[in-house]
Write a protein that holds these residues in place. Structure first.
Motif, mmCIF file in Angstrom:
data_model
loop_
_atom_site.group_PDB
_atom_site.id
_atom_site.type_symbol
_atom_site.label_atom_id
_atom_site.label_comp_id
_atom_site.label_asym_id
_atom_site.label_seq_id
_atom_site.Cartn_x
_atom_site.Cartn_y
_atom_site.Cartn_z
ATOM 1 N N GLU A 247 0.824 -1.212 0.000
ATOM 2 C CA GLU A 247 0.000 0.000 0.000
ATOM 3 C C GLU A 247 0.858 1.262 0.000
ATOM 4 O O GLU A 247 0.482 2.271 -0.626
ATOM 5 C CB GLU A 247 -0.934 0.000 1.224
ATOM 6 N N GLU A 248 1.995 1.226 0.654
ATOM 7 C CA GLU A 248 2.873 2.399 0.663
ATOM 8 C C GLU A 248 3.420 2.682 -0.728
ATOM 9 O O GLU A 248 3.488 3.839 -1.155
ATOM 10 C CB GLU A 248 4.017 2.183 1.656
ATOM 11 N N TRP A 249 3.820 1.627 -1.440
ATOM 12 C CA TRP A 249 4.310 1.825 -2.802
ATOM 13 C C TRP A 249 3.195 2.328 -3.720
ATOM 14 O O TRP A 249 3.429 3.196 -4.576
ATOM 15 C CB TRP A 249 4.877 0.513 -3.348
ATOM 16 N N THR A 250 1.989 1.797 -3.537
ATOM 17 C CA THR A 250 0.867 2.222 -4.370
ATOM 18 C C THR A 250 0.528 3.691 -4.121
ATOM 19 O O THR A 250 0.250 4.451 -5.061
ATOM 20 C CB THR A 250 -0.367 1.349 -4.088
ATOM 21 N N ASP A 251 0.538 4.111 -2.858
ATOM 22 C CA ASP A 251 0.267 5.515 -2.537
ATOM 23 C C ASP A 251 1.346 6.427 -3.124
ATOM 24 O O ASP A 251 1.043 7.525 -3.619
ATOM 25 C CB ASP A 251 0.191 5.701 -1.017
ATOM 26 N N LEU A 252 2.600 5.977 -3.061
ATOM 27 C CA LEU A 252 3.678 6.762 -3.661
ATOM 28 C C LEU A 252 3.444 6.943 -5.159
ATOM 29 O O LEU A 252 3.594 8.042 -5.697
ATOM 30 C CB LEU A 252 5.025 6.069 -3.432
ATOM 31 N N ALA A 253 3.073 5.865 -5.838
ATOM 32 C CA ALA A 253 2.863 5.935 -7.281
ATOM 33 C C ALA A 253 1.722 6.879 -7.635
ATOM 34 O O ALA A 253 1.795 7.631 -8.617
ATOM 35 C CB ALA A 253 2.582 4.544 -7.839
ATOM 36 N N ALA A 254 0.640 6.855 -6.831
ATOM 37 C CA ALA A 254 -0.512 7.717 -7.123
ATOM 38 C C ALA A 254 -0.149 9.186 -7.062
ATOM 39 O O ALA A 254 -0.710 10.012 -7.800
ATOM 40 C CB ALA A 254 -1.650 7.402 -6.152
#
Length: 449
Positions: free
Chosen positions: A259-266
């Motif tokens: 989830e942290e990587w996904t939030d960074l990408a967004a």
């Protein structure tokens, strides 16, 4: 003296800019490869030109708010009664005799040199000035985001190509060692055959395997040169430029929660923000289409000179106008344009959502690829240890006459394959880590800026 100081300053500036670039033929680390790519990549140079073009478009859109001044020159000669009458009035040369009926109806041909200065000040043109300016600003943001995305893509490709060079070098090392083992096995088989302790077939099998290792090493050397050429191309250098890779920096990417990587990408991926900018541009285009039903209002001033020839004193006049127009009906074309613009706005919103979903999937894929690559790397390292021990045992057994040559050759092949799988697993893990940072939009954080 001042000239000497200027020359010294220019030389110092040049050296300070290029001092960090490694010399061709020397050792090249990953940071140096990044610097070279950022300085020489044709893709980044193209994006820089696109940024300049976008800045020029913003500047051009600002000009719509400013007045324009045009100068026109017209020469005419006519015997048209109205034209001659008007020319005389413009030239301020009309006399009482010109009221004669014959002169009014059948005038002599007359020339007119007309020079006009026209000043126009736009006030409101269906909102096109402000909307076009905002569209240009959005275009500038899109160019910046495209440049940022290209920058990260180039940095990722540099890292992948650099590790490919390292991989190819390590493959050559493994195959060189495998060739040494194959030759050792051949020597051992020839010795035992000469002593009458081995069959001729053992020698032939060992010789075939040694030949295979030589061919594999030749192909690996070719792959290494191609990998180096690919790295040079990515860095924007001549593909024949020689380098000696300095090795990996040894820094492991920390595997955080997905989830942290996904939030960074967004929030960080340029493609996500680029899709948002495209939606904003579509919204502005829809508003521009809707504003076609509004009136226009502009101011215009004209100062003109008229004379029968360029050397006479001209007649002068000026005119100030306020010009307005209202769009009453244009064959339903404006309604169709509004419907099309609204549809494109909906399309852009859908594409923005699709881009967000695609980025999330890319991050998820890269995340699990990295975890799998690191697990495979650990397993491959254990396999090398086991294959090494198995080959050591088989070698001793063959020397003692307790194992067949085919078993020894199979053990050497297994050891070679295990080592190749290990270094490829290491390469996959490094590239997977770079890809995860890239898909999250943070690849540049640990690179050269």
């Amino acid at each position: 003296m001042a000239l000497l100081w200027i020359v010294f300053f220019l030389q110092w500036s040049f050296l300070s800019v290029h001092a960090s670039d490694p010399a061709p033929g020397g050792r090249l680390d990953l940071a140096g490869a990044r610097r070279l790519a950022l300085a020489h990549s044709p893709l980044l140079q193209a994006e820089s030109a696109a940024l300049d073009a976008a800045a020029a478009e913003i500047q051009a859109s600002r000009s719509a708010f400013l007045p324009t001044l045009d100068a026109t020159g017209t020469f005419s000669r006519s015997d048209n009664p109205v034209g001659v009458f008007s020319s005389k009035l413009w030239q301020e040369s009309f006399t009482e005799q010109d009221f004669g009926i014959d002169r009014l109806n059948r005038p002599q041909p007359r020339s007119n040199w007309q020079t006009r200065l026209i000043l126009r000040q736009p006030i409101f043109n269906q909102g096109s000035e402000i909307i076009d300016y905002r569209l240009a600003q959005v275009g500038g943001r899109r160019a910046e985001l495209a440049a940022e995305g290209c920058r990260q893509a180039v940095l990722y490709q540099v890292e992948a190509d650099y590790h490919a060079v390292l991989l190819s070098g390590e493959v050559c090392g493994v195959l060189q060692a495998a060739l040494g083992l194959a030759r050792r096995n051949l020597d051992l088989a020839e010795t035992r055959h000469a002593e009458g302790l081995a069959l001729k077939s053992d020698v032939l099998a060992a010789r075939v395997q040694a030949t295979d290792r030589e061919q594999e090493l030749i192909r690996a050397e070719n792959d290494r040169l191609l990998a180096l050429a690919a790295l040079n191309r990515t860095m924007g250098l001549d593909q024949d430029t020689p380098w000696e890779p300095a090795g990996d920096d040894g820094v492991e990417t920390e595997i955080q929660a997905l989830e942290e990587w996904t939030d960074l990408a967004a929030s960080r991926r340029p493609e996500a923000r680029l899709a948002q900018a495209a939606t904003e541009a579509a919204r502005l285009e829809a508003r521009k289409a809707a504003f076609r039903h509004l009136p226009t209002l502009n101011l215009e001033g004209v100062y003109e000179f008229n004379s029968e020839d360029p050397w006479n004193d001209p007649g002068e006049s000026w005119t100030v106008m306020a010009i307005t127009s209202i769009n009453l009906f244009r064959g339903l074309g404006d309604q169709a344009a509004c419907a099309g613009a609204e549809a494109r706005h909906r399309q852009a919103r859908a594409m923005e959502q699709d881009t967000a979903d695609r980025i999330a999937l890319e991050v998820r894929t890269a995340y699990y690829d990295l975890k799998a690559a690191r697990d495979q790397r650990a397993v491959a390292a254990e396999a090398v240890e086991q294959a090494s021990e198995a080959y050591r045992i088989l070698s001793r057994r063959y020397e003692s006459g307790l194992a067949l040559m085919v078993e020894l050759l199979a053990g050497e092949l297994a050891l070679r394959d295990a080592k190749l799988r290990r270094i490829r697993a290491e390469f996959d893990a490094r590239v997977a880590a770079a890809r995860l940072r890239w898909t999250a939009g943070v690849l540049e954080d640990d690179g050269e800026s």
